[in-house]
Design an enzyme around this catalytic site. Structure first.
Site, short mmCIF file in Angstrom:
data_model
loop_
_atom_site.label_atom_id
_atom_site.label_comp_id
_atom_site.label_asym_id
_atom_site.label_seq_id
_atom_site.Cartn_x
_atom_site.Cartn_y
_atom_site.Cartn_z
N GLY A 581 0.65 -1.26 -0.08
CA GLY A 581 0.14 -0.15 -0.10
C GLY A 581 0.91 1.39 0.12
O GLY A 581 0.48 2.02 -0.76
N PRO A 582 1.94 1.21 0.91
CA PRO A 582 2.65 2.51 0.92
C PRO A 582 3.03 2.96 -0.33
O PRO A 582 3.31 4.12 -0.56
CB PRO A 582 3.90 2.08 1.81
CG PRO A 582 3.16 1.35 2.86
CD PRO A 582 2.32 0.29 1.76
N TYR A 583 3.44 2.02 -1.38
CA TYR A 583 3.90 2.28 -2.72
C TYR A 583 2.83 2.44 -3.72
O TYR A 583 2.76 3.46 -4.46
CB TYR A 583 4.95 0.93 -3.11
CG TYR A 583 5.51 1.39 -4.58
CD1 TYR A 583 6.19 2.53 -4.86
CD2 TYR A 583 5.35 0.29 -5.73
CE1 TYR A 583 6.67 2.65 -6.12
CE2 TYR A 583 5.75 0.42 -6.58
CZ TYR A 583 6.57 1.60 -7.10
OH TYR A 583 7.00 1.61 -8.31
N GLY A 584 1.96 1.58 -3.43
CA GLY A 584 0.68 1.49 -4.63
C GLY A 584 -0.13 2.72 -4.45
O GLY A 584 -0.69 3.12 -5.44
#
Ligand SMILES: [Zn+2]
Length: 685
Positions: A581-584
């Protein structure tokens, strides 16, 4: 000006040549050609040539008298023996019996008499060298000599300064006619040491390389001393101090000097810029009678192919009034193009309508209070244009300081500008699809960024490689070529992005395509992830794109010629991975950002697209990571990398090709191109 002849160096050149069978005379011909070529006050960008008459054995062992002459377009500063071509001298001398000869036929006869039939074409001034009897002939367009002869009383100056040691040849266009007149003048002054070619340059003669070279230095020094003795001050107008800088002015100038491509909707013909703002340039652009000086014409005929006959003159760019400056710049550039069309039509009619018009865009722009811009289809051309413009300013300023500058007539300028042999100096060029465009790539030190910069450069663009790691960007830039520009840029820092784009604009004049590629991956289960991690990722993977796009759009709007924003959004934007999540999530926001730019700036001709790529070998997906992921899935590394519908590994080059495709498709905006070998869960819907 002092002789740069160093006996030790001359002998070293002879010794070096001897190893590959080059004789002493030819080696010394190369040596003094380099000495002349290295001094920009003597020779600039192909503006000069040298020759040697000697004997050699041809392919059949017969001894023949030959003229070694510089081949057309070779840089004298770095010339090697291969830069000189040997032509059989006797047939060249026979040409003197003709009254006139067609350029094409002359080139054909020259080529038929090359000792090596595969050699390049000799200099366009070869025939002048052939007719003169001396063993060594040196020819330059030395700036100081031009200042004293580009005058209404140039012939009198020639007598006063050179005391009869140089014979005066009236102006004729370079080529066969000039060579015939020059030899007639020479034969009436057999003791002379050289010639002045009116409004064109100087020739010195010698029996040795050193004699011809040192005569050149002595004569140019006499011209310099004459200028120094007779110099008067030139009136300079008051220049306003509250002026905008070149970073604000350049995109406006660049936009004004672009041309819509009538054949392709949305396409522009653009140029690259090179700025100069030294003291001599400022004195000139601030001169009271700038208009008269700037329209007086070239200092020597072959400059016209690089700078056109006249520059575009703009007003001083006052701070806070840049909108007025931009409006006026566009009007004046439009008038310039109109005048150029008229000039072409007038003279093309005179020569029987046989010429094809070159583009009407200025190649030199003068901005009072600021300096000058050289313009060219490539950065290298822009630099050449600016160098010649500086020499022109020096030549005209010095001519005015001792008298009144006078150039050749407009008809003579046209004949040189449209002389096929002059145009041939520029070389046959294939127009690449991104010629004249400037591309900024972020994260260019990494695999995808580097491949993208390389791909865009190969398509003809000038590229700026931005990376937080400057040395990585510099390393990649070096691989691309001399004009690729590495720039340190941390996209998480607004000031750093501003500084980086200022640097690009100062170097190239603007930006047309921004590839926002910099990114990094953070992981964490979204319900438990630390806020700091999420914020860090947003700073880079969302705000980084926003800062870059905002900086690029500001420049694109100032240019007014559209543009293209390209985002690397990764498959995570549409197909989130577990604990990613932190990237996407910021990547998904970047996808929305791309769409918003497409929506808000479509009416300005600015397009926005994105590439959704997956599983590329890079700084994010390292060899160790590939090995561990493959092992975890119980497959080979090859099968892991090709784990997609097509079972093909996707590379950084594939991503670069997708970006290039989006840049070239002028009717494509808000598009996402998927480059992942096929992953149905990540397909756009
Ligand atoms: Zn010349």
């Amino acid at each position: 000006m002092k002789s740069a002849w160093i006996e030790r160096d001359a002998e070293a050149t002879v010794a070096c040549g001897a190893k590959s069978g080059i004789d002493r005379d030819l080696a010394l011909r190369v040596y003094t050609t380099r000495l002349l070529g290295r001094d920009p006050k003597l020779v600039l960008h192909g503006g000069g040539n040298t020759s040697l008459k000697t004997r050699m054995r041809d392919r059949f062992g017969d001894e023949v008298e030959v003229l070694w002459v510089k081949s057309s377009g070779v840089d004298m500063a770095t010339i090697e023996p291969e830069g000189l071509v040997a032509v059989r001298l006797a047939p060249m001398r026979k040409l003197r019996a003709l009254n006139a000869i067609d350029d094409g036929e002359l080139v054909g006869i020259e080529r038929a008499n090359l000792v090596d039939p595969a050699a390049p074409n000799p200099s366009v001034e070869m025939i002048l060298h052939a007719f003169l009897p001396h063993k060594f002939v040196d020819h330059t367009h030395a700036t100081a000599v031009l200042s004293v002869i580009d005058q209404p009383d140039g012939e009198k100056n020639c007598t006063d300064i050179f005391g009869g040691r140089l014979a005066f040849v009236p102006y004729l266009m370079p080529g066969f006619g000039l060579a015939k007149t020059a030899i007639e003048v020479f034969e009436r002054a057999l003791q002379c040491e050289g010639l002045i070619l009116s409004k064109h340059g100087i020739v010195t003669l010698g029996e040795t390389a050193r004699e011809a070279y040192e005569r050149m230095i002595e004569m140019v020094s006499r011209a310099e001393a004459f200028i120094a003795r007779n110099r008067k001050g030139v009136a300079v107008a008051y220049a306003s101090r509250n002026l905008a800088g070149e970073a604000q002015v350049a995109p406006i100038v660049r936009g004004a000097c672009s041309e819509k491509n009538a054949a392709v909707e949305g396409a522009w013909r653009r140029l690259i810029l090179e700025f100069r703002g030294g003291e001599a340039v400022l004195n000139f652009v601030n001169a009271k009678d700038l208009d008269r000086l700037a329209h007086a014409g070239v200092i020597t005929p072959d400059h016209t192919i690089r700078t056109k006959n006249w520059p575009l003159i703009l007003s001083a760019p006052e701070n806070g009034k840049l909108d007025d400056f931009a409006r006026a710049a566009r009007e004046r550039a439009c008038q310039f193009a109109g005048h150029y069309h008229d000039y072409f039509a007038r003279h093309n009619k005179r020569v029987g309508g046989i010429k094809h018009a070159l583009d009407p865009l200025p190649r030199v722009v003068l901005v009072p209070g600021l300096g000058l811009f050289g313009l060219g289809r490539t950065k290298q051309d822009a630099v050449v244009g600016a160098d010649i413009a500086e020499a022109w300013i020096e030549g005209v300023s010095d001519a005015e300081a001792i008298g009144r500058f006078e150039s050749i007539s407009e008809a003579d300028m046209f004949d040189c500008e449209y002389w096929p042999l002059e145009q041939a100096k520029l070389g046959a060029r294939t127009e690449l699809p991104l010629a004249g465009q400037i591309v900024a790539v972020t994260g260019a030190g990494g695999a995808i960024g580097a491949a993208t910069a390389k791909t865009f450069a190969a398509a003809g663009a000038e590229v700026a490689l931005l990376d937080v790691n400057f040395s990585a960007a510099a390393q990649q830039a070096e691989r691309i070529g001399a004009t690729a520009l590495p720039v340190a840029c941390d996209v998480t820092d607004a000031e750093s992005v501003r500084t980086a784009f200022d640097k690009i604009v100062k170097n190239f004049g603007g930006v047309d395509i921004a590839v926002s590629n910099a990114g990094a991956a953070w992981q964490g289960r979204i319900g438990e992830v630390d806020d700091d991690v999420l914020r860090k990722s947003f700073e880079l993977n969302f705000y980084g794109h926003q800062r870059v796009a905002q900086a690029a759009v500001k420049i694109m709007l100032a240019q007014g010629t559209g543009g293209c924003l390209l985002f690397n959004i990764s498959k995570q934007a549409v197909n989130p991975g577990p604990n990613f999540g932190p990237y996407g999530i910021p990547k998904a926001a970047a996808l929305a950002l791309m769409r918003q730019y497409a929506l808000d700036y479509g009416s300005d001709g600015i397009r926005a697209n994105a590439v959704n790529a997956d599983r590329i070998r890079s700084g994010l997906l390292t060899p160790d990571l590939i090995a561990s992921r493959a092992k975890a899935r119980g497959v080979s590394e090859k099968d892991y990398m090709g784990g997609n519908l097509l079972q093909r590994e996707v590379t950084a080059d594939d991503v670069a090709q997708a970006f290039l495709h989006q840049a070239l498709k002028l009717k494509t905006t808000a598009d996402v191109t998927t480059v992942d070998g096929g992953n149905i869960a990540a397909a756009m819907r």
